[in-house]
Structures are given as structure tokens and as C-alpha cells.
Design a protein around this motif. Structure first.
Motif, mmCIF file in Angstrom:
data_model
loop_
_atom_site.group_PDB
_atom_site.id
_atom_site.type_symbol
_atom_site.label_atom_id
_atom_site.label_comp_id
_atom_site.label_asym_id
_atom_site.label_seq_id
_atom_site.Cartn_x
_atom_site.Cartn_y
_atom_site.Cartn_z
ATOM 1 N N ASN A 1 0.827 -1.211 0.000
ATOM 2 C CA ASN A 1 0.000 0.000 0.000
ATOM 3 C C ASN A 1 0.857 1.255 0.000
ATOM 4 O OD1 ASN A 1 -2.390 -1.403 -0.011
ATOM 5 N ND2 ASN A 1 -2.741 -1.231 2.185
ATOM 6 N N ARG A 2 1.890 1.289 0.857
ATOM 7 C CA ARG A 2 2.774 2.453 0.910
ATOM 8 C C ARG A 2 3.449 2.685 -0.440
ATOM 9 N NH1 ARG A 2 3.692 0.796 6.236
ATOM 10 N NH2 ARG A 2 5.401 -0.583 5.662
ATOM 11 N N LYS A 3 3.895 1.617 -1.073
ATOM 12 C CA LYS A 3 4.559 1.735 -2.368
ATOM 13 C C LYS A 3 3.586 2.291 -3.414
ATOM 14 C CE LYS A 3 7.168 -0.924 -5.758
ATOM 15 N NZ LYS A 3 7.687 -2.236 -6.138
ATOM 16 N N TYR A 4 2.352 1.773 -3.445
ATOM 17 C CA TYR A 4 1.340 2.252 -4.394
ATOM 18 C C TYR A 4 1.020 3.719 -4.128
ATOM 19 C CZ TYR A 4 -3.181 3.462 -6.225
ATOM 20 O OH TYR A 4 -4.198 4.136 -6.849
ATOM 21 N N GLN A 5 0.804 4.070 -2.843
ATOM 22 C CA GLN A 5 0.441 5.441 -2.508
ATOM 23 C C GLN A 5 1.542 6.418 -2.888
ATOM 24 O OE1 GLN A 5 -0.642 5.129 1.636
ATOM 25 N NE2 GLN A 5 -2.621 4.223 1.158
ATOM 26 N N LYS A 6 2.782 6.038 -2.680
ATOM 27 C CA LYS A 6 3.895 6.906 -3.062
ATOM 28 C C LYS A 6 3.906 7.102 -4.574
ATOM 29 C CE LYS A 6 8.845 7.576 -2.618
ATOM 30 N NZ LYS A 6 10.103 7.093 -2.064
ATOM 31 N N LYS A 7 3.742 6.014 -5.318
ATOM 32 C CA LYS A 7 3.747 6.079 -6.780
ATOM 33 C C LYS A 7 2.578 6.918 -7.294
ATOM 34 C CE LYS A 7 3.848 3.116 -10.862
ATOM 35 N NZ LYS A 7 3.860 1.737 -11.354
ATOM 36 N N ALA A 8 1.406 6.793 -6.642
ATOM 37 C CA ALA A 8 0.205 7.500 -7.080
ATOM 38 C C ALA A 8 0.140 8.938 -6.558
ATOM 39 C CB ALA A 8 -1.036 6.728 -6.624
ATOM 40 N N GLY A 9 1.085 9.323 -5.691
ATOM 41 C CA GLY A 9 1.089 10.686 -5.161
ATOM 42 C C GLY A 9 0.053 10.900 -4.073
ATOM 43 N N ILE A 10 -0.300 9.861 -3.351
ATOM 44 C CA ILE A 10 -1.289 9.953 -2.271
ATOM 45 C C ILE A 10 -0.553 10.209 -0.963
ATOM 46 C CG2 ILE A 10 -3.058 8.703 -0.980
ATOM 47 C CD1 ILE A 10 -3.579 7.111 -3.587
ATOM 48 N N ILE A 11 -1.014 11.231 -0.223
ATOM 49 C CA ILE A 11 -0.405 11.554 1.063
ATOM 50 C C ILE A 11 -1.455 11.480 2.161
ATOM 51 C CG2 ILE A 11 1.346 13.039 0.015
ATOM 52 C CD1 ILE A 11 -0.321 15.445 1.146
ATOM 53 N N THR A 12 -0.998 11.471 3.398
ATOM 54 C CA THR A 12 -1.884 11.479 4.556
ATOM 55 C C THR A 12 -1.939 12.888 5.113
ATOM 56 O OG1 THR A 12 -1.318 9.202 5.102
ATOM 57 C CG2 THR A 12 -2.245 10.536 6.864
ATOM 58 N N LYS A 13 -3.144 13.386 5.375
ATOM 59 C CA LYS A 13 -3.325 14.681 6.030
ATOM 60 C C LYS A 13 -3.939 14.392 7.392
ATOM 61 C CE LYS A 13 -3.561 18.424 4.106
ATOM 62 N NZ LYS A 13 -2.308 19.159 3.970
ATOM 63 N N SER A 14 -3.386 14.975 8.405
ATOM 64 C CA SER A 14 -3.872 14.770 9.764
ATOM 65 C C SER A 14 -4.354 16.101 10.313
ATOM 66 C CB SER A 14 -2.742 14.209 10.635
ATOM 67 O OG SER A 14 -3.184 14.034 11.953
ATOM 68 N N ILE A 15 -5.561 16.100 10.884
ATOM 69 C CA ILE A 15 -6.116 17.334 11.445
ATOM 70 C C ILE A 15 -6.601 17.072 12.864
ATOM 71 C CG2 ILE A 15 -6.798 18.244 9.183
ATOM 72 C CD1 ILE A 15 -9.706 17.464 9.923
ATOM 73 N N LYS A 16 -6.722 18.135 13.633
ATOM 74 C CA LYS A 16 -7.265 18.038 14.990
ATOM 75 C C LYS A 16 -8.597 18.769 15.009
ATOM 76 C CE LYS A 16 -2.831 17.667 17.264
ATOM 77 N NZ LYS A 16 -1.992 18.087 18.386
ATOM 78 N N VAL A 17 -9.637 18.092 15.486
ATOM 79 C CA VAL A 17 -10.972 18.685 15.591
ATOM 80 C C VAL A 17 -11.572 18.295 16.936
ATOM 81 C CG1 VAL A 17 -11.404 18.683 13.095
ATOM 82 C CG2 VAL A 17 -12.115 16.745 14.454
ATOM 83 N N HIS A 18 -12.560 19.063 17.360
ATOM 84 C CA HIS A 18 -13.261 18.717 18.591
ATOM 85 C C HIS A 18 -14.026 17.410 18.396
ATOM 86 C CE1 HIS A 18 -12.570 22.325 21.004
ATOM 87 N NE2 HIS A 18 -12.542 22.971 19.837
ATOM 88 N N LYS A 19 -14.083 16.632 19.457
ATOM 89 C CA LYS A 19 -14.709 15.321 19.405
ATOM 90 C C LYS A 19 -16.162 15.403 18.947
ATOM 91 C CE LYS A 19 -15.453 11.174 22.156
ATOM 92 N NZ LYS A 19 -15.255 10.517 23.459
#
Length: 73
Positions: free
Chosen positions: A20-38
Motif C-alpha cells: 500500500n505504501r509503495k502504491y500510494q507513493k507512486k500515485a502521489g497519495i499523502i496522509t493529512k492529519s487534522i485536529k478537531v473537537h470530538k
């Protein structure tokens, strides 16, 4: 096996997460992490379930709409 030949060890199979990591890197997919109220997170999760779409699809849809409405000049 013939006499005098050594068995070559097999390469270990890549784990699903490695593939999955290899595919995501090749496809240009990144992870975005945000903080929100529960409470917002729980309400968003419930709203997405009621609408029958994933939270990821809703966020990506918002991002695409926002980009179209606010183009970088």
C-alpha cells in the motif's frame, strides 16, 4: 537438487501495508492529519453515514469544491 548446489533463500513477500505504501507513493497519495473537537468529529461521522458516503470522500469533495471556488491566481 543436484549435488553441490545450494538452495537460494526466497525473498520475503512484502506485507500488504508495504505494498500500500509503495502504491500510494507512486500515485502521489499523502496522509493529512487534522485536529478537531470530538463533538464535531462524531457529528461528521454520523452525517456521512446517513448520507451513505465515507468521511474521506466527503472531505475530498469539500477540498475539490473549495479549490474550484477559490482558485490560486
Amino acid at each position: 537438487m543436484k549435488s553441490g548446489q545450494q538452495k537460494v533463500p526466497a525473498m520475503p513477500a512484502a506485507s500488504q501495508s508495504e505494498r500500500n505504501r509503495k502504491y500510494q507513493k507512486k500515485a502521489g497519495i499523502i496522509t493529512k492529519s487534522i485536529k478537531v473537537h470530538k463533538d464535531i468529529s462524531e457529528a461528521f461521522k454520523a452525517s456521512c453515514a446517513a448520507a451513505g458516503i465515507s468521511q474521506n470522500a466527503a472531505i475530498i469533495g469539500f477540498m475539490q469544491d473549495f479549490i474550484e471556488k477559490h482558485p490560486v491566481k
